[in-house]
Design an enzyme around this catalytic site. Structure first.
Site, short mmCIF file in Angstrom:
data_model
loop_
_atom_site.label_atom_id
_atom_site.label_comp_id
_atom_site.label_asym_id
_atom_site.label_seq_id
_atom_site.Cartn_x
_atom_site.Cartn_y
_atom_site.Cartn_z
N GLY A 89 -7.64 -39.96 3.09
CA GLY A 89 -8.64 -41.02 3.12
C GLY A 89 -9.69 -40.87 4.21
O GLY A 89 -10.45 -41.80 4.46
N GLU B 246 1.98 -43.29 3.88
CA GLU B 246 1.72 -44.73 4.09
C GLU B 246 3.03 -45.52 4.07
O GLU B 246 3.17 -46.52 4.78
CB GLU B 246 0.72 -45.22 3.03
CG GLU B 246 -0.67 -44.65 3.31
CD GLU B 246 -1.51 -44.35 2.08
OE1 GLU B 246 -1.22 -44.86 0.98
OE2 GLU B 246 -2.48 -43.57 2.22
P1 13P Z 1 -7.05 -39.33 -0.56
O1 13P Z 1 -7.27 -38.32 -1.68
O2 13P Z 1 -7.77 -40.62 -0.78
O3 13P Z 1 -7.29 -38.72 0.77
O4 13P Z 1 -5.49 -39.72 -0.62
C1 13P Z 1 -4.53 -38.72 -0.69
C2 13P Z 1 -3.21 -39.36 -0.91
O5 13P Z 1 -2.68 -40.02 -0.03
C3 13P Z 1 -2.58 -39.19 -2.22
O6 13P Z 1 -1.27 -39.62 -2.21
#
Ligand code: 13P
Length: 249
Positions: free
Chosen positions: A172, A96
């Site tokens: 996500g 991100e």
């Molecule tokens: P999720 O477990 O919500 O897919 O996110 C993973 C993540 O980006 C952890 O840094």
């Protein structure tokens, strides 16, 4: 033996009272001694979470840090500041951050250096987007992330790193990488480390899986020889799910 680690990245979630309630609930559970639990709250709560987490041997991390020493960089946190509040881990190059804040491997290499100088543990994130996987380019993509972000380090410094493989298409989305896909990439990363630093060093570095890792799939993922734990997003916002994942080895 390398460490087993389960780290919860809370991302930009939880108000102050919710964050304190979550760490208090995590504290009520016990986890196998072999597993290091880490929580990574929004920075504004880190000091308080450090104090609360200490009672249960939970360590605390921060989601981002600056590549600069300090001074006129509005909005940034230096590694020295992070160390001074008792956090021990820092995410570097989460997808991100790479996507929305345009962080490049060269910037991340500088962040890693700052953190190692201050004796903090970088959790260096890598992982391909769906188009790269579909084009069969995922190994090359991850290779350049690892080489450009980490391979300037000497043997002593690389031993201070934790690596997190998080395929962007799994984050996500509810689409977890299959156990075979995870093991294949983790093994590939460990082979890169072996080629550069030798077997002993490569075998000492923990490689975590992240991307829709939930209690029902964690055991299968963690059973792989090169998967040393998880970097958990959504499921780390619920204490019971987070602890269930940590108890999945
Ligand atoms: P999720 O477990 O919500 O897919 O996110 C993973 C993540 O980006 C952890 O840094």
């Amino acid at each position: 033996m390398r460490k087993k680690i389960v780290a919860g990245n809370w991302k930009m979630n939880k108000t102050h009272s919710e964050a304190l309630a979550l760490i208090k609930e995590i504290n009520q559970h016990t986890v196998n001694d072999e597993v290091q639990l880490i929580v990574i709250p929004p920075s504004i709560y880190v000091s308080e979470v450090v104090n609360l987490a200490a009672s249960n041997n939970v360590r605390v991390g921060v989601q981002n840090s600056s590549q600069y020493d300090g001074g006129a960089y509005t909005g940034e946190l230096s590694s020295a500041m992070i160390k001074s509040v008792g956090a021990q881990f820092v995410l570097v190059g989460h997808s991100e951050r790479r996507e929305y804040f345009k962080e490049k491997n060269a910037d991340l290499a500088l962040k890693v250096d700052q953190l190692i100088n201050d004796d903090l543990t970088p959790i260096y994130c890598c992982g391909e987007v769906l188009e790269d996987r579909e084009a069969g380019n995922h190994f090359n993509f991850v290779k350049s992330q690892i080489e450009e972000g980490l391979f300037h380090l000497d043997e002593t410094a690389i031993l201070k790193i934790v690596i997190a493989y998080e395929p962007v298409w799994a984050i996500g989305t509810g689409v977890t990488a299959s156990s075979d896909q995870a093991q294949e990439m983790h093994h590939f990363i460990r082979t890169l480390l072996t080629d550069k630093y030798g077997n002993d060093v490569a075998n000492a570095i923990s490689i975590l899986y992240g991307g829709s890792c939930k209690p029902n799939i964690a055991q299968e993922l963690f059973a792989n020889s090169d998967v040393d734990g998880g970097l958990i997003g959504g499921a780390s916002l619920n204490a019971q799910d987070f602890i269930a994942i940590a108890n999945s080895f």
